[in-house]
Design a protein around this motif. Sequence first.
Motif, PDB file in Angstrom:
ATOM      1  N   THR A 131       0.840  -1.195   0.000  1.00 37.89           N
ATOM      2  CA  THR A 131       0.000   0.000   0.000  1.00 37.89           C
ATOM      3  C   THR A 131       0.881   1.253   0.000  1.00 37.89           C
ATOM      4  N   PRO A 132       0.339   2.403  -0.360  1.00 41.66           N
ATOM      5  CA  PRO A 132       1.136   3.639  -0.330  1.00 41.66           C
ATOM      6  C   PRO A 132       1.705   3.947   1.064  1.00 41.66           C
ATOM      7  N   THR A 133       0.920   3.707   2.093  1.00 38.78           N
ATOM      8  CA  THR A 133       1.403   3.956   3.457  1.00 38.78           C
ATOM      9  C   THR A 133       2.548   3.017   3.802  1.00 38.78           C
ATOM     10  N   LEU A 134       2.385   1.759   3.463  1.00 35.40           N
ATOM     11  CA  LEU A 134       3.434   0.782   3.727  1.00 35.40           C
ATOM     12  C   LEU A 134       4.680   1.077   2.908  1.00 35.40           C
ATOM     13  N   ARG A 135       4.495   1.595   1.707  1.00 33.73           N
ATOM     14  CA  ARG A 135       5.613   1.980   0.838  1.00 33.73           C
ATOM     15  C   ARG A 135       6.465   3.056   1.533  1.00 33.73           C
ATOM     16  N   GLU A 136       5.801   4.061   2.091  1.00 30.78           N
ATOM     17  CA  GLU A 136       6.517   5.125   2.795  1.00 30.78           C
ATOM     18  C   GLU A 136       7.201   4.605   4.052  1.00 30.78           C
ATOM     19  N   GLU A 137       6.528   3.717   4.768  1.00 27.07           N
ATOM     20  CA  GLU A 137       7.114   3.156   5.986  1.00 27.07           C
ATOM     21  C   GLU A 137       8.364   2.346   5.672  1.00 27.07           C
ATOM     22  N   ALA A 138       8.348   1.568   4.591  1.00 30.95           N
ATOM     23  CA  ALA A 138       9.518   0.763   4.219  1.00 30.95           C
ATOM     24  C   ALA A 138      10.688   1.665   3.845  1.00 30.95           C
ATOM     25  N   GLN A 139      10.423   2.715   3.075  1.00 31.71           N
ATOM     26  CA  GLN A 139      11.488   3.638   2.696  1.00 31.71           C
ATOM     27  C   GLN A 139      12.064   4.351   3.921  1.00 31.71           C
ATOM     28  N   THR A 140      11.191   4.765   4.822  1.00 29.36           N
ATOM     29  CA  THR A 140      11.644   5.440   6.039  1.00 29.36           C
ATOM     30  C   THR A 140      12.468   4.504   6.915  1.00 29.36           C
ATOM     31  N   ALA A 156      14.367   0.396  -0.498  1.00 25.85           N
ATOM     32  CA  ALA A 156      14.867   1.716  -0.117  1.00 25.85           C
ATOM     33  C   ALA A 156      14.346   2.822  -1.020  1.00 25.85           C
ATOM     34  N   PHE A 157      14.277   2.579  -2.314  1.00 26.08           N
ATOM     35  CA  PHE A 157      13.903   3.653  -3.235  1.00 26.08           C
ATOM     36  C   PHE A 157      12.451   3.571  -3.705  1.00 26.08           C
ATOM     37  N   LEU A 158      11.940   2.358  -3.887  1.00 23.87           N
ATOM     38  CA  LEU A 158      10.572   2.204  -4.370  1.00 23.87           C
ATOM     39  C   LEU A 158       9.579   1.909  -3.243  1.00 23.87           C
ATOM     40  N   GLY A 159      10.087   1.433  -2.109  1.00 18.28           N
ATOM     41  CA  GLY A 159       9.207   1.073  -1.004  1.00 18.28           C
ATOM     42  C   GLY A 159       8.389  -0.178  -1.296  1.00 18.28           C
ATOM     43  N   ASN A 160       8.847  -0.978  -2.207  1.00 19.52           N
ATOM     44  CA  ASN A 160       8.116  -2.157  -2.667  1.00 19.52           C
ATOM     45  C   ASN A 160       8.570  -3.388  -1.877  1.00 19.52           C
ATOM     46  N   ILE A 161       7.638  -4.023  -1.168  1.00 20.22           N
ATOM     47  CA  ILE A 161       7.965  -5.238  -0.415  1.00 20.22           C
ATOM     48  C   ILE A 161       7.172  -6.433  -0.935  1.00 20.22           C
ATOM     49  N   ASP A 162       6.845  -6.404  -2.222  1.00 22.56           N
ATOM     50  CA  ASP A 162       6.088  -7.501  -2.827  1.00 22.56           C
ATOM     51  C   ASP A 162       6.851  -8.818  -2.787  1.00 22.56           C
ATOM     52  N   ALA A 163       8.166  -8.780  -2.711  1.00 20.14           N
ATOM     53  CA  ALA A 163       8.953 -10.019  -2.598  1.00 20.14           C
ATOM     54  C   ALA A 163       8.572 -10.768  -1.323  1.00 20.14           C
ATOM     55  N   ALA A 164       8.380 -10.043  -0.233  1.00 24.24           N
ATOM     56  CA  ALA A 164       7.984 -10.679   1.027  1.00 24.24           C
ATOM     57  C   ALA A 164       6.612 -11.323   0.889  1.00 24.24           C
ATOM     58  N   TYR A 165       5.712 -10.670   0.170  1.00 25.48           N
ATOM     59  CA  TYR A 165       4.383 -11.231  -0.038  1.00 25.48           C
ATOM     60  C   TYR A 165       4.436 -12.477  -0.918  1.00 25.48           C
ATOM     61  N   ALA A 166       5.292 -12.472  -1.937  1.00 24.45           N
ATOM     62  CA  ALA A 166       5.409 -13.646  -2.815  1.00 24.45           C
ATOM     63  C   ALA A 166       5.950 -14.839  -2.037  1.00 24.45           C
ATOM     64  N   ILE A 167       6.943 -14.594  -1.199  1.00 20.11           N
ATOM     65  CA  ILE A 167       7.509 -15.667  -0.379  1.00 20.11           C
ATOM     66  C   ILE A 167       6.460 -16.170   0.607  1.00 20.11           C
TER      67      ILE A 167
END
Length: 150
Positions: free
Chosen positions: A33-42, A101-112
């Motif tokens: 989600t956009p919120t999670l994207r920002e949290e991952a980058q932060t 770090a740059f995209l805030g994308n954690i879809d790899a964790a979801y795929a795993i």
Amino acid sequence: MIRVFPLLRFGAALVVALLLLPLAAADRTFTTTPTLREEAQTFIKILEQVHYNRDAVKSSDFVQVIPDYMAELDPHHLYFLGSDKTAFTDKYGKSVYYNTAFLGNIDAAYAIFNTYQTRVEARVAWIFEQLKTDVDLTAKETYRADRTKS
């Protein structure tokens, strides 16, 4: 003296959780989600800037995140295969730092996690099928309880 009641309560809770797992997960698809994207980058920025040992946090260390995450999900090596580890590391390992770090994308964790969840559901279904069969108590079979070296 062994206290049996807490073990029974834990066992009952485990059975209820296993029975409800397919119902709870059937309608849910995880995405970043956009919120999670920002949290991952932060979070990555905080690790790089405020960590007590800044030299210890390098982008090359993020490759180890994939096997570590898989080990946390499956510490007894019951669900993931060696080929899964290789495939996920090849697919996501080199880009996990950039994606997080740059995209805030954690879809790899979801795929795993989705692979893990599918294997757990298949194993639970297999266990229930095995419970329907008769048990032969005269067979000389063994089970290795400690699978850390398997």
